[in-house]
Design a protein around this motif. Structure first.
Motif, mmCIF file in Angstrom:
data_model
loop_
_atom_site.group_PDB
_atom_site.id
_atom_site.type_symbol
_atom_site.label_atom_id
_atom_site.label_comp_id
_atom_site.label_asym_id
_atom_site.label_seq_id
_atom_site.Cartn_x
_atom_site.Cartn_y
_atom_site.Cartn_z
ATOM 1 N N ARG A 1 -4.485 9.305 6.903
ATOM 2 C CA ARG A 1 -3.869 10.420 6.191
ATOM 3 C C ARG A 1 -3.065 9.878 5.010
ATOM 4 O O ARG A 1 -3.107 10.415 3.907
ATOM 5 C CB ARG A 1 -2.934 11.162 7.149
ATOM 6 N N ALA A 2 -2.315 8.789 5.261
ATOM 7 C CA ALA A 2 -1.498 8.219 4.199
ATOM 8 C C ALA A 2 -2.390 7.639 3.109
ATOM 9 O O ALA A 2 -2.122 7.805 1.922
ATOM 10 C CB ALA A 2 -0.582 7.149 4.770
ATOM 11 N N LEU A 3 -3.485 6.973 3.519
ATOM 12 C CA LEU A 3 -4.357 6.327 2.543
ATOM 13 C C LEU A 3 -4.959 7.331 1.569
ATOM 14 O O LEU A 3 -5.063 7.051 0.376
ATOM 15 C CB LEU A 3 -5.484 5.579 3.261
ATOM 16 N N HIS B 1 6.728 9.300 1.925
ATOM 17 C CA HIS B 1 6.251 9.862 3.187
ATOM 18 C C HIS B 1 4.976 9.154 3.645
ATOM 19 O O HIS B 1 4.818 8.833 4.814
ATOM 20 C CB HIS B 1 5.994 11.356 2.999
ATOM 21 N N GLU B 2 4.087 8.868 2.672
ATOM 22 C CA GLU B 2 2.807 8.228 3.013
ATOM 23 C C GLU B 2 3.031 6.805 3.482
ATOM 24 O O GLU B 2 2.444 6.361 4.464
ATOM 25 C CB GLU B 2 1.873 8.222 1.801
ATOM 26 N N ILE B 3 3.918 6.081 2.754
ATOM 27 C CA ILE B 3 4.197 4.699 3.135
ATOM 28 C C ILE B 3 4.731 4.656 4.560
ATOM 29 O O ILE B 3 4.353 3.812 5.367
ATOM 30 C CB ILE B 3 5.244 4.077 2.176
ATOM 31 N N THR C 1 -3.785 10.153 0.475
ATOM 32 C CA THR C 1 -2.830 10.558 -0.554
ATOM 33 C C THR C 1 -2.503 9.408 -1.497
ATOM 34 O O THR C 1 -2.263 9.615 -2.683
ATOM 35 C CB THR C 1 -1.541 11.083 0.095
ATOM 36 N N LEU C 2 -2.514 8.176 -0.971
ATOM 37 C CA LEU C 2 -2.182 7.042 -1.828
ATOM 38 C C LEU C 2 -3.339 6.672 -2.746
ATOM 39 O O LEU C 2 -3.147 6.389 -3.922
ATOM 40 C CB LEU C 2 -1.799 5.829 -0.981
ATOM 41 N N PHE D 1 6.243 3.201 -7.172
ATOM 42 C CA PHE D 1 5.143 3.514 -6.276
ATOM 43 C C PHE D 1 5.688 3.905 -4.917
ATOM 44 O O PHE D 1 5.243 4.856 -4.289
ATOM 45 C CB PHE D 1 4.255 2.268 -6.168
ATOM 46 N N GLY E 1 4.106 6.809 6.952
ATOM 47 C CA GLY E 1 2.996 7.033 7.866
ATOM 48 C C GLY E 1 2.164 5.786 8.030
ATOM 49 O O GLY E 1 1.797 5.397 9.140
ATOM 50 N N LEU E 2 1.893 5.127 6.898
ATOM 51 C CA LEU E 2 1.090 3.902 6.920
ATOM 52 C C LEU E 2 1.763 2.843 7.787
ATOM 53 O O LEU E 2 1.127 2.210 8.648
ATOM 54 C CB LEU E 2 0.967 3.396 5.482
#
Lengths: 290, 348
Positions: free
Chosen positions: A107-109, B308-310, A111-112, B302, B312-313
């Motif tokens: 999910r994160a990837l 939020h994504e980082i 969006t990134l 970045f 989650g990652l």
């Protein structure tokens, strides 16, 4: 009457999407006993890759199809080899946690690597509207229903007639014995992952064409849970029909009762099924009860 | 050479502390916690408050997942219920916060029975699915009953005043959270050494054997579910107070993953592990941003756009790497270190 037919036809289309993803859940569960919580996320990534291919090239549907199917297979094999295979033999709790971990990573990837905005995916005539006696349907919606039946027929023949399908059934019923009889369980597992990625990827791409491509696409995976549970976790074909039922039920609830209930109709159904018939409509009754 | 510690009676075995040295260490630890806010600035205090809240939530989940062996993805559902129970009773109805906290525990505990009864009839991964479903259903219910919950716009929550004492600054709020955390630790430790706690572990280790020993699986799984949701609900209320705003957007699904990750990192089934894991996992994004910061401005940019994504990652990677390389978590590392220390120079 037209309203009902409209609800039914769009319900069938979305139900086919759920059905394809539900089949992917079931095929992995059947061959490895593992519920892959990252299925919806995998289908989302494949849809994004297909979108990148279609915008990067001239949008020839064959190139997109071949490219994304190839990617789906490689992606699934990589995930299986890197994350899942080493966890074999660990407690089921850890295995499930790994797939949950994968789902957050994917999910994160998305969006990134791409972005958080919704996109229109245009591929061949996928967006075009077809008139069915007063009901407007998109080509992609028809395509997904067709794909579901192709997948059902394919799976049925595969399990019924092919040597590999027989191996898969053997692994499902008792993997220890299957291994003793010379079945390569690792290879069966790889095939299951590849097949599930192709099916759920197809669902994701067609959904993206018919509606839109956005990072909330992974929700399809969550919506497909009720479908697999309804059809029976270990029944691949049952899950497909479970998907159709859930899709139609969801649309009818949304159309006649309340649009906010539509989102959770499937989840309410899960809880009801688990109370009444926990092994699903088509599943085997061996799921242990307390 | 000493070959190990031996405990000869049950009383010794279930004692919370076994030596004066240990009691002194606990005292030092408490003093350290009390002293913490004096060393940190505003940001640091909010960070340690968040760590303490996550630790409380993780201890709650630990009862269900760590001890009873049931995976739950419904952490957010019970946190939302707890937060709203507190916010509605205290802010909308003007009840005293102490009752608000009680309700924040009781409401999720009863809601957990509703989720638990159908799902606990089955083994394995069904609880994960139904609790996940419950998270969505609860969110939808919150939006549906907007007369009570204000719908999507949420409820503003003030810092509480308990027995005439206002917890109005960040440091005071930290003390409140730390005190509730201490109560939670004591409650968990005592639950663990009671008949009920032993039953939980028995169910996790072998449910058939547990059943033969006379443990009613369904009842005890429900107890675990209720106790867990009670504590998780209170952590939700604290989180609401911390954010000073209760909306369903404040409780994303990532919180459920975070709670599971905390348990895995800390070590399943250990209370100290839940606390260590919370400190590690809440601190992790900070450490990462500090490391990224060394790579210059673009890296920093970045990181702030994709925070939020980082997160989650990182959670996903931490879960997978710990399960692969250190399945017993940080507590496992600590035990290994202790053993190595005692047994040195022999390896086993």
């Amino acid at each position: 009457m037209t309203y009902l037919l409209e609800l039914l036809s769009s319900g069938l289309a979305i139900g086919a999407v759920y059905g394809l993803i539900a089949m992917s859940f079931a095929i992995i569960y059947k061959s490895t006993g593992l519920l892959n919580f990252s299925q919806g996320e995998m289908s989302m990534i494949i849809a994004y890759v297909a979108w990148s291919i279609s915008t990067g090239t001239d949008g020839n549907p064959f190139i997109v199809a071949i490219g994304s199917i190839g990617f789906a297979i490689l992606f699934a094999l990589a995930v299986e080899r890197i994350a899942i295979r080493p966890m074999m033999g660990e407690p089921i709790l850890s295995q499930i946690m790994v797939t949950i971990g994968l789902s957050v990573i994917f999910r994160a990837l998305v969006t990134l690597l791409w972005d958080g905005l919704p996109h229109n995916m245009e591929l061949a005539a996928g967006n075009a509207l077809v008139d069915f006696g007063g009901i407007q349907v998109r080509v992609a919606q028809i395509a997904v229903v067709v794909m579901l039946f192709v997948a059902i027929a394919g799976m049925w023949t595969f399990f019924r007639y092919s040597r590999f399908g027989l191996a898969m059934r053997a692994v499902a019923s008792d993997d220890g014995t299957a291994q003793l009889m010379g079945v390569k369980t690792g290879r069966v597992q790889m095939a299951a992952w590849a097949a599930s990625a192709v099916m759920s990827g197809t669902a994701g791409v067609l959904f993206a064409i018919a509606f839109e491509l956005s990072p909330s696409l992974y929700g399809l995976g969550l919506k497909a849970f009720p479908a697999t549970i309804l059809g029976g976790l270990d029944s691949v074909i049952g899950s497909a029909f479970g998907g159709l039922i859930i899709g139609v039920a969801e649309n009818l609830v949304g159309g006649y009762i309340s649009s906010s209930l539509k989102e959770i109709a499937g989840f309410v159904i899960i809880i009801l099924i688990l109370m009444i018939r926990p092994y699903g409509l088509f599943g085997e009754k061996r799921i242990e009860r307390l | 050479m000493r070959s190990g510690y031996f405990k000869e009676t049950v009383a010794e075995h279930i004692n919370l502390t076994d030596s004066t040295l240990q009691r002194i260490w606990i005292l030092i630890g408490l003093i350290f916690v009390v002293a913490l806010p004096f060393y940190f600035g505003l940001y640091g205090i909010s960070l340690i408050t968040l760590m303490a809240i996550s630790a409380i939530g993780a201890m709650g989940l630990n009862i269900l997942t760590g001890w009873t062996g049931q995976i739950s993805l419904g952490q957010t559902a019970f946190m939302v219920l707890g937060a709203y129970a507190y916010a509605i009773s205290v802010e909308s109805w003007g009840w005293p916060p102490i009752i608000g906290f009680a309700l924040a525990g009781i409401v999720p505990a009863f809601a957990s029975v509703l989720v638990g009864v159908p799902s606990l009839r089955l083994k394995g991964l069904y609880l994960a699915i139904t609790t996940l479903a419950s998270a969505f259903i609860v969110n939808q219910l919150v939006l549906e009953f907007d007369g009570l919950t204000n719908g999507a716009s949420g409820i503003f929550v003030n810092r509480p005043t308990i027995f005439g004492y206002a917890f109005d600054t960040d440091a005071k709020l930290f003390y409140l959270v730390a005190f509730i955390g201490l109560l939670t630790v004591l409650a968990c430790l005592n639950l663990r050494r009671s008949r009920i706690g032993r039953a939980f572990i028995a169910i996790r280790d072998n449910d058939n054997a547990a059943r033969v020993m006379g443990i009613d699986l369904r009842a005890y799984k429900l107890y675990a579910f209720m106790a867990s949701s009670f504590i998780v609900g209170i952590s939700g209320a604290l989180y609401g107070i911390f954010l000073s705003f209760v909306t369903i957007d404040g409780f994303p699904l990532l919180l459920a993953i975070e709670a599971l990750a905390i348990l895995i990192v800390g070590g399943m089934g250990s209370i100290a592990g839940a606390i260590l894991g919370a400190i590690f996992l809440v601190g992790l994004p900070e450490i990462t941003s500090a490391i990224f910061g060394m790579f210059g401005e673009t890296a920093k940019q970045f990181l702030s756009t994709g925070a939020h994504e980082i997160k989650g990652l990182l959670y996903g990677l931490v879960i997978i790497l710990f399960l692969r390389l250190q399945p017993h978590g940080l507590m496992g590392l600590w035990q290994d270190a202790k053993r190595a220390w005692t047994l040195w120079p022999l390896r086993y």
